[in-house]
Design an enzyme around this catalytic site. Sequence first.
Site, PDB file in Angstrom:
ATOM      1  N   ASP A  62      17.981 -16.046   3.664  1.00 32.92           N
ATOM      2  CA  ASP A  62      17.054 -17.158   3.473  1.00 32.92           C
ATOM      3  C   ASP A  62      15.629 -16.671   3.239  1.00 32.92           C
ATOM      4  OD1 ASP A  62      19.171 -18.823   4.022  1.00 32.92           O
ATOM      5  OD2 ASP A  62      18.203 -19.862   5.694  1.00 32.92           O
TER       6      ASP A  62
ATOM      7  N   HIS B  47      17.331 -13.050   7.152  1.00 34.83           N
ATOM      8  CA  HIS B  47      16.106 -13.289   6.380  1.00 34.83           C
ATOM      9  C   HIS B  47      15.562 -11.937   5.944  1.00 34.83           C
ATOM     10  CE1 HIS B  47      16.511 -16.602   9.280  1.00 34.83           C
ATOM     11  NE2 HIS B  47      15.885 -17.367   8.404  1.00 34.83           N
TER      12      HIS B  47
END
Length: 262
Positions: free
Chosen positions: A74, A219
């Site tokens: 993400d 992430h």
Amino acid sequence: MPSRTKKTKKTGTAFRAAGMFAALTAVTLALGGCGRLDTTAPSTARAKAATDTRAVAFGTADCREVKCIALTFDAGPSEHSARLLDILKEKQVPATFFLLGRRHIEKYPELVRRMADEGHEVASHTWTHRILTRIPPDEIREELERPNDAIARLTGRRPTLMRPPQGRTDDTVHDICRELGLSEVLWTVTAKDYQTTDSGLITRRVLKQASRDGIILLHDLYDGTVPAVPGIIDALKERGYVFVTVPQLLAPGRAEPDEVYR
């Protein structure tokens, strides 16, 4: 769970310290943020394909027969994305990238193209990471349409998947996603990599939670995450896992705009 910040000269980390991702402090609440909406497991999507004439082709593996797992990232592209793509290419592992628009797609368009060119699934994580359940419908649409437009211009392919910030969705978000032809994708594994720079800890958290049909949330903008990726890949391959993108995880089913996958 306050988000990790530290002073640094690195542009990406300084940007994080400015507070753009303070909202990620509640990311582990996301699986409960789905409100009244039911979620669909990959195995259910595959089973539905038995009577679906639109069934799609398999990717690297038939996940009905082998133990599949999906790596997802993400909030990129980031300063670390090029190194991550090098690792994935070396390990021959596909991933799914849920990208942010402002200061990310805008800043690293060449990395968006590279993700698509190297066989990864490119999807949306909204334009500015606003919590969609807290804003009116017209602003939800803008948060979803702007990154999709940008990705389509760069790759020639409009995203069909999105991940809501913090995993927070509701009936309004769900209806707008369906209108825009977007399926929502949550996750089953989180390393809480926004909390730590300890790559070993990130690796251990992923391996502890990993299971068949898992969707791993990471992430790549956090300093400890990309260094953890090679160990995660090697350990899961040793356990017999095959890495696939989210669409490949669902095959021969396909992601449907009226579903939330987890």
